[in-house]
Design a protein around this motif. Structure first.
Motif, PDB file in Angstrom:
ATOM      1  N   PHE A   1      39.361  48.351   1.834  1.00  0.00           N
ATOM      2  CA  PHE A   1      40.219  47.183   1.942  1.00  0.00           C
ATOM      3  C   PHE A   1      40.818  46.781   0.605  1.00  0.00           C
ATOM      4  N   GLY A   2      42.000  46.193   0.698  1.00  0.00           N
ATOM      5  CA  GLY A   2      42.588  45.562  -0.466  1.00  0.00           C
ATOM      6  C   GLY A   2      41.885  44.235  -0.719  1.00  0.00           C
ATOM      7  N   ALA A   3      42.256  43.598  -1.809  1.00  0.00           N
ATOM      8  CA  ALA A   3      41.594  42.353  -2.219  1.00  0.00           C
ATOM      9  C   ALA A   3      42.019  41.155  -1.375  1.00  0.00           C
ATOM     10  N   GLY A   4      43.107  41.307  -0.642  1.00  0.00           N
ATOM     11  CA  GLY A   4      43.541  40.221   0.230  1.00  0.00           C
ATOM     12  C   GLY A   4      44.658  39.387  -0.377  1.00  0.00           C
ATOM     13  N   THR A   5      45.440  38.771   0.490  1.00  0.00           N
ATOM     14  CA  THR A   5      46.494  37.850   0.086  1.00  0.00           C
ATOM     15  C   THR A   5      46.267  36.535   0.804  1.00  0.00           C
ATOM     16  N   GLN A   6      46.104  35.476   0.032  1.00  0.00           N
ATOM     17  CA  GLN A   6      45.912  34.155   0.628  1.00  0.00           C
ATOM     18  C   GLN A   6      47.264  33.514   0.876  1.00  0.00           C
ATOM     19  N   VAL A   7      47.490  33.135   2.125  1.00  0.00           N
ATOM     20  CA  VAL A   7      48.759  32.519   2.508  1.00  0.00           C
ATOM     21  C   VAL A   7      48.523  31.049   2.857  1.00  0.00           C
TER      22      VAL A   7
ATOM     23  N   TYR B   1      45.183  37.578   4.419  1.00  0.00           N
ATOM     24  CA  TYR B   1      45.612  38.810   5.061  1.00  0.00           C
ATOM     25  C   TYR B   1      45.052  39.987   4.279  1.00  0.00           C
ATOM     26  N   LEU B   2      44.436  40.890   5.004  1.00  0.00           N
ATOM     27  CA  LEU B   2      43.802  42.052   4.391  1.00  0.00           C
ATOM     28  C   LEU B   2      44.415  43.331   4.938  1.00  0.00           C
ATOM     29  N   CYS B   3      44.689  44.269   4.026  1.00  0.00           N
ATOM     30  CA  CYS B   3      45.057  45.592   4.508  1.00  0.00           C
ATOM     31  C   CYS B   3      43.866  46.512   4.317  1.00  0.00           C
ATOM     32  N   GLY B   4      43.657  47.384   5.266  1.00  0.00           N
ATOM     33  CA  GLY B   4      42.565  48.341   5.210  1.00  0.00           C
ATOM     34  C   GLY B   4      43.121  49.731   5.408  1.00  0.00           C
ATOM     35  N   ALA B   5      42.672  50.659   4.585  1.00  0.00           N
ATOM     36  CA  ALA B   5      43.202  52.015   4.648  1.00  0.00           C
ATOM     37  C   ALA B   5      42.139  53.002   5.108  1.00  0.00           C
ATOM     38  N   ASP B   6      42.569  53.882   5.964  1.00  0.00           N
ATOM     39  CA  ASP B   6      41.741  55.009   6.380  1.00  0.00           C
ATOM     40  C   ASP B   6      42.325  56.215   5.674  1.00  0.00           C
ATOM     41  N   PHE B   7      41.656  56.707   4.648  1.00  0.00           N
ATOM     42  CA  PHE B   7      42.161  57.856   3.908  1.00  0.00           C
ATOM     43  C   PHE B   7      41.789  59.139   4.645  1.00  0.00           C
TER      44      PHE B   7
ATOM     45  N   GLN C   1      48.741  38.155  -4.736  1.00  0.00           N
ATOM     46  CA  GLN C   1      47.354  37.753  -4.536  1.00  0.00           C
ATOM     47  C   GLN C   1      47.302  36.505  -3.651  1.00  0.00           C
ATOM     48  N   SER C   2      48.294  35.632  -3.849  1.00  0.00           N
ATOM     49  CA  SER C   2      48.389  34.445  -3.021  1.00  0.00           C
ATOM     50  C   SER C   2      49.836  34.001  -2.973  1.00  0.00           C
ATOM     51  N   LEU C   3      50.177  33.279  -1.953  1.00  0.00           N
ATOM     52  CA  LEU C   3      51.517  32.724  -1.900  1.00  0.00           C
ATOM     53  C   LEU C   3      51.529  31.461  -1.055  1.00  0.00           C
ATOM     54  N   ILE C   4      52.428  30.579  -1.449  1.00  0.00           N
ATOM     55  CA  ILE C   4      52.630  29.314  -0.752  1.00  0.00           C
ATOM     56  C   ILE C   4      54.038  29.349  -0.182  1.00  0.00           C
ATOM     57  N   VAL C   5      54.142  29.113   1.102  1.00  0.00           N
ATOM     58  CA  VAL C   5      55.452  29.180   1.749  1.00  0.00           C
ATOM     59  C   VAL C   5      55.652  27.924   2.584  1.00  0.00           C
ATOM     60  N   GLN C   6      56.862  27.473   2.599  1.00  0.00           N
ATOM     61  CA  GLN C   6      57.187  26.293   3.390  1.00  0.00           C
ATOM     62  C   GLN C   6      57.303  26.702   4.860  1.00  0.00           C
TER      63      GLN C   6
END
Lengths: 112, 114
Positions: A102-108, A87-93, A9-14
């Protein structure tokens, strides 16, 4: 969309470290899109994948599509502050013809 | 134009009023999409237009929502008798054609219903 799960859902990266975001679908994928969104701004198109096993790269970002697993991954190498955002992924089924779910998103967050 | 543009960028309205949101797609793009992003929620598809075909309205949440498109150019999303739950960022996207084509998004209109 519950049909599209993003993790984490979220991640912190150096700064300088690599990161990976996953997007898993419960339905057959016709196409998988990756977008980046900064607060208060629209979505910036990153990549579109449509064939099982397809892999695309742009600068330090690589996206892959695993048709068997109905899963896509987005990998950023040597992260920079400019990579921070959602970052969002979106799918075309198969029956959607361009209607993206769309997915819920990942906060970076990229730290110094 | 260089990209998808939307207006206004921000709109504050009182509950019960009607609002119109505008989208100018990239020139030459035949497909146009409207999405909604409510706070803490993901993007929801609302409606899409492809050329002169009948629009796909399957994502519109109620009959208070409607949209029009003039040919392959400007689109207007209208929300009648706005409710507080309509508060969201409304995003418009266009692509060269419907289906597996890159969708380019506008900056969105932030709607706040008080």
């Amino acid at each position: 969309s519950q049909e599209l799960e993003q993790s984490p859902q979220s991640l912190i990266v150096q700064e300088g470290k690599n990161l990976t975001i996953n997007c898993t679908s419960s339905k057959t994928l016709y196409g998988l899109y990756w977008y980046k969104q900064k607060y208060g701004e629209g979505l910036i198109f990153l990549m579109m994948l449509q064939k099982g096993g397809e892999e695309k790269s742009h600068e330090k970002i690589t996206a892959k599509l695993d048709e068997k697993k109905q899963q896509s991954s987005l990998h950023i190498t040597a992260s920079q502050p400019s990579h921070a955002g959602i970052y969002l992924c979106g799918a075309d089924f198969t029956d959607s013809w361009g209607k993206l779910q769309f997915g819920a998103g990942t906060q970076v967050v990229v730290t110094p | 134009g260089a990209g998808v543009s939307q207006s206004p960028s921000n709109k504050v309205t009182e509950k019960g009023k009607d609002v119109e949101l505008r989208c100018d797609p990239i020139s030459g793009h035949t497909a146009l999409y409207w999405y909604r992003q409510r706070l803490g929620q993901g993007l929801e598809f609302l409606i899409y237009f492809q050329g002169n075909s009948a629009p796909d309205k399957s994502g519109l949440p109620s009959d208070r929502f409607s949209a029009e498109r003039t040919g392959e150019s400007v689109s207007t999303l209208t929300i009648q008798r706005t409710q507080q739950e309509d508060s969201a960022v409304y995003l418009c996207a266009s692509s060269s054609y419907s289906g597996l084509y890159e969708q380019y998004f506008g900056p969105g209109t932030r709607l706040t219903v008080t």
